[in-house]
Scaffold this active site. Structure first.
Site, PDB file in Angstrom:
ATOM      1  N   HIS A 145     -11.299  28.356   4.711  1.00  0.00           N
ATOM      2  CA  HIS A 145     -10.548  28.713   3.501  1.00  0.00           C
ATOM      3  C   HIS A 145     -10.438  27.544   2.535  1.00  0.00           C
ATOM      4  CE1 HIS A 145      -9.617  32.637   5.081  1.00  0.00           C
ATOM      5  NE2 HIS A 145      -9.269  32.074   6.238  1.00  0.00           N
TER       6      HIS A 145
ATOM      7  N   LYS B 242      -2.913  10.220  16.349  1.00  0.00           N
ATOM      8  CA  LYS B 242      -3.156   9.060  17.216  1.00  0.00           C
ATOM      9  C   LYS B 242      -4.293   8.221  16.638  1.00  0.00           C
ATOM     10  CE  LYS B 242      -0.253   8.843  18.989  1.00  0.00           C
ATOM     11  NZ  LYS B 242       0.843   9.751  18.976  1.00  0.00           N
TER      12      LYS B 242
ATOM     13  N   CYS C  78      12.814  -2.847  11.512  1.00  0.00           N
ATOM     14  CA  CYS C  78      13.746  -3.977  11.502  1.00  0.00           C
ATOM     15  C   CYS C  78      14.408  -4.132  12.868  1.00  0.00           C
ATOM     16  CB  CYS C  78      14.825  -3.854  10.446  1.00  0.00           C
ATOM     17  SG  CYS C  78      14.227  -3.904   8.771  1.00  0.00           S
TER      18      CYS C  78
ATOM     19  N   ARG D 155       9.157  -2.425  17.264  1.00  0.00           N
ATOM     20  CA  ARG D 155       9.788  -1.633  16.217  1.00  0.00           C
ATOM     21  C   ARG D 155       8.999  -1.700  14.909  1.00  0.00           C
ATOM     22  NH1 ARG D 155      15.032  -0.408  17.502  1.00  0.00           N
ATOM     23  NH2 ARG D 155      15.764  -0.386  15.371  1.00  0.00           N
TER      24      ARG D 155
ATOM     25  N   LYS E  49       8.288   1.534  15.150  1.00  0.00           N
ATOM     26  CA  LYS E  49       8.496   2.420  16.290  1.00  0.00           C
ATOM     27  C   LYS E  49       9.700   3.330  16.066  1.00  0.00           C
ATOM     28  CE  LYS E  49       7.809   3.896  20.497  1.00  0.00           C
ATOM     29  NZ  LYS E  49       6.728   4.888  20.619  1.00  0.00           N
TER      30      LYS E  49
ATOM     31  N   ASN F  75      19.535  -4.004   9.065  1.00  0.00           N
ATOM     32  CA  ASN F  75      18.548  -2.966   9.344  1.00  0.00           C
ATOM     33  C   ASN F  75      19.034  -1.715   8.641  1.00  0.00           C
ATOM     34  OD1 ASN F  75      16.945  -0.982  10.445  1.00  0.00           O
ATOM     35  ND2 ASN F  75      17.755  -1.158  12.532  1.00  0.00           N
ATOM     36  N   GLY F  76      18.200  -1.103   7.808  1.00  0.00           N
ATOM     37  CA  GLY F  76      18.625   0.111   7.106  1.00  0.00           C
ATOM     38  C   GLY F  76      18.444  -0.036   5.613  1.00  0.00           C
TER      39      GLY F  76
ATOM     40  N   TRP G 240      10.993  -5.047   8.312  1.00  0.00           N
ATOM     41  CA  TRP G 240       9.977  -4.065   7.930  1.00  0.00           C
ATOM     42  C   TRP G 240      10.289  -3.733   6.482  1.00  0.00           C
ATOM     43  CZ3 TRP G 240       9.593   1.183   6.530  1.00  0.00           C
ATOM     44  CH2 TRP G 240       8.353   1.787   6.747  1.00  0.00           C
TER      45      TRP G 240
ATOM     46  N   GLU H  16      -1.943  16.237  16.759  1.00  0.00           N
ATOM     47  CA  GLU H  16      -1.508  15.035  17.474  1.00  0.00           C
ATOM     48  C   GLU H  16      -2.697  14.083  17.710  1.00  0.00           C
ATOM     49  OE1 GLU H  16       1.079  13.553  17.940  1.00  0.00           O
ATOM     50  OE2 GLU H  16       0.762  12.225  19.644  1.00  0.00           O
TER      51      GLU H  16
ATOM     52  N   GLU I  10      -3.317   6.456  13.141  1.00  0.00           N
ATOM     53  CA  GLU I  10      -2.273   5.431  13.126  1.00  0.00           C
ATOM     54  C   GLU I  10      -2.704   4.120  13.790  1.00  0.00           C
ATOM     55  OE1 GLU I  10       1.396   6.318  15.216  1.00  0.00           O
ATOM     56  OE2 GLU I  10       0.333   7.520  16.686  1.00  0.00           O
TER      57      GLU I  10
END
Ligand code: F6R
Length: 609
Positions: free
Chosen positions: A505, A486, A2, A27, A604, A100-101, A74, A482, A489
């Site tokens: 295992h 990448k 947002c 964002r 973001k 936002n929130g 969002w 990581e 996403e």
């Protein structure tokens, strides 16, 4: 997650707000809207999808006025539809709110507003509750009504409010979601982040938690929770406006990958004295305080968490202090061993990740000393920490974190070397060996970047794969996590990372000739072990692409293809090894036609828990 952009002044608000929203696109969002106050009262326009859709609508149904608020949403409560998009209004449409929130008690408030006041709701959002509450409290004074309404809210929020009957003011409130006010000439601005107003002003106020701000064209007044006026220092933004532009690159992500050498150089240079020793200027961690530390706790989310895993290795290995690394959203709900003898390290690019911020507060409550590694100057995490170790990566706009990650690792190495020097846990020769190599990483990364074409070729060969495993040992295991993050996403390929020794295992059951395994083999000391893992994988028919240092013949012999990084000591190899994986993810996503800088479902800055 947002974005809020607001303007009050003498210009048409619509262009400035739309421009601000575009600069907050990074964002993450799925719908957008504006409320402009003018002669025709409040004019609301909303559209699903990109801001361009909103612009199209505004071309068909124009709005005008010198005051307004805008929002990129969002979705959290309710699907990304036009009805659920912000701004939301009270019943007669005279008060508009962007938010936002998350309002945690919205369900009770909604029931109360419906049952006791006969309010009819149009959307499924928690935000609409705020608009109706303010509407209910409004008796001719917007500021008073907002004060009254927010006293009933719980949760994390930043809100912006405008009222048709008071077209000379914006009222905004912050509680655990970022909010800043920009100070212009005969105009003022409201936003979630600096880039939204960088084109128009460089003087800003950071609004603190539980503060309400009244913004008119000529004045900005901040109030604390007790409704008393508070004085705030002006923060002068030095950020280069170009830093928030693509600068000729196709995407922010590739620009930011290429900015890594200079970001690392800056991060190192600012922390070295003339004798090449680490200096922690502004960080009050004395030798005595260091010797009191019994344990280090590193807490972060996502990519920053992966940097934390590398930090654990560096601090334990160089400084000999035990380190725990935790995911911020998990940390709070256990009973972690944190006390006054704990150094609590928070890592966050944005400094606004709510999970991380909450973990920080929890650690402080338990008496820990908090040092944060943050990229955004003046962010919430930075402001609430005892000490801040800034990564000088510059603004990171692409959702997929790249340069923040490498500079975070560098900060952790510098911190570990500082602790080692203070504690006397590393021989001088070892210190110099690691420090010299760390200083060489910008040049080594440039060399990795010069090999982009080789990575492009591999991307072309494998981009249709739907199932990719990443394996590695030691430091490479963290880089495997990581690398997989990448890839998934931005390309939406299923990518799974696991410590190579753990494969047998259970997970090895998934491997067959349709699987691609990317094997990280940057740790020369572990090469023999990783060769065995490659053999296990190959025996199940999987294709293996390895990442290894120049001249790693044994690895090359066992693999179907190799991505090479320049020779370097094992300790700093992770800083180089992630770069080809960033490039690989980027080129695969590009070949698959993905929206690289704005991947679906992602934001973001994750300002909800
Ligand atoms: C992935 C990514 C996220 C962030 C995470 C924490 O590319 O960017 O996993 O690392 O959301 O964000 P910050 O570092 O802002 O706290």
């Amino acid at each position: 997650m947002c974005g809020i952009a607001g303007y009050i002044g003498e210009e048409q608000a619509r262009e400035i707000i739309i421009d601000g929203l575009k600069r907050l696109e990074y964002r993450g969002y799925d719908s957008a809207g504006v409320a402009i106050a003018g002669d025709k009262g409040l004019q609301i326009r909303k559209a699903v999808g990109r801001i361009e859709n909103l612009e199209k609508l505004m071309a068909e149904e124009p709005v005008s006025g010198n005051l307004g608020i805008g929002h990129t949403r969002w979705a959290t409560h309710g699907e990304p539809t036009k009805v659920n998009a912000h701004p939301h209004t009270n019943e007669d449409g005279t008060i508009a709110v962007v938010h936002n929130g998350i309002i945690e008690n919205y369900a009770e408030l909604r029931t109360w507003l419906k049952d006791e006041h006969g309010v009819t709701f149009k959307s499924e959002t928690d935000t609409e509750v705020i608009a109706h509450l303010i509407g209910l409290m409004y008796k001719g004074d917007l500021l008073e009504a907002v004060f009254e309404a927010v006293s009933k809210l719980s949760g994390a929020y930043a809100i912006g409010v405008v009222c048709a009957d008071e077209p000379d003011r914006i009222v905004a409130v912050r509680n655990d979601a970022p909010l800043i006010v920009g100070l212009g000439e005969n105009c003022n601005f409201l936003a979630s982040d600096i880039p939204a107003m960088l084109k128009y002003c460089r003087s800003i106020y950071f609004i603190e938690n539980c503060e309400t701000v009244l913004i008119t064209k000529d004045e900005v007044t901040i109030f604390n929770a007790k409704r008393e006026k508070v004085k705030r220092d002006i923060y002068h933004v030095t950020m280069d406006a170009d830093a928030a532009e693509k600068g000729g690159h196709d995407h922010f992500m590739i620009k930011e990958i290429y900015e890594q050498p200079q970001g690392i150089l800056k991060t190192i240079e600012r922390r070295l004295d003339e004798n090449g020793r680490v200096k922690l200027d502004g960080i009050k961690l004395t030798r005595k305080e260091l010797s009191d530390i019994e344990r280090v706790y590193i807490v972060a989310c996502g990519t920053a968490y992966h940097a934390g895993l590398i930090g654990k290795y560096a601090i334990e290995r160089f400084a000999g202090i035990p380190v725990e690394v935790d995911i911020a959203s998990e940390f709070r709900y256990r009973n972690p061993f944190v006390n006054a003898k704990t150094l609590f390290i928070c890592i966050s690019q944005s400094g606004e990740t709510l999970d991380t911020l909450m973990a920080l507060r929890e650690a402080k409550k338990k008496g820990a000393r908090v040092l944060s590694i943050v990229n955004v100057v003046g962010s919430s995490v930075a402001r609430e920490s005892d000490d801040v170790f800034y990564t000088w990566a510059g603004p990171e706009i692409a959702v997929a974190s790249t340069k923040a990650f490498t500079t975070q690792m560098v900060c952790l190495y510098l911190l570990a070397l500082y602790m080692a020097a203070e504690n006397g846990t590393l021989e001088e020769g070892q210190f110099t060996r690691v420090m010299d190599e760390l200083k060489r990483t910008p040049e080594l990364i440039r060399e990795v970047l010069s090999r982009e074409n080789a990575i492009k070729k591999i991307a072309k060969r494998i981009y249709k794969n739907e199932n990719v495993f990443f394996i590695g040992r030691g430091l490479d295991a963290s880089i495997a996590f990581e690398g997989a993050l990448k890839l998934k996403e931005i390309s939406y390929i299923h990518a799974f990372a696991i410590a190579a020794g753990e494969l047998k295992h259970g997970t090895i059951a998934l491997l067959d000739m349709d699987t691609l395994v990317i094997t990280l083999a940057s740790q020369t000391a572990l090469n023999d072990k990783i060769v065995s893992n490659i053999k296990e994988v190959k025996a199940r028919g999987a294709e293996v692409i390895s990442l290894a240092k120049d001249g790693a013949v044994k690895i090359a012999d066992e693999s179907d293809d190799v991505i090479y990084i320049p020779e370097c000591i094992d300790e700093v190899a992770p800083i180089l090894a992630i770069v080809p994986l960033q490039l690989l993810a980027y080129h695969i996503a590009k070949l698959r036609g993905c929206d690289i800088d704005k991947p679906k479902n992602l934001a973001k800055s994750v300002t909800v828990e």
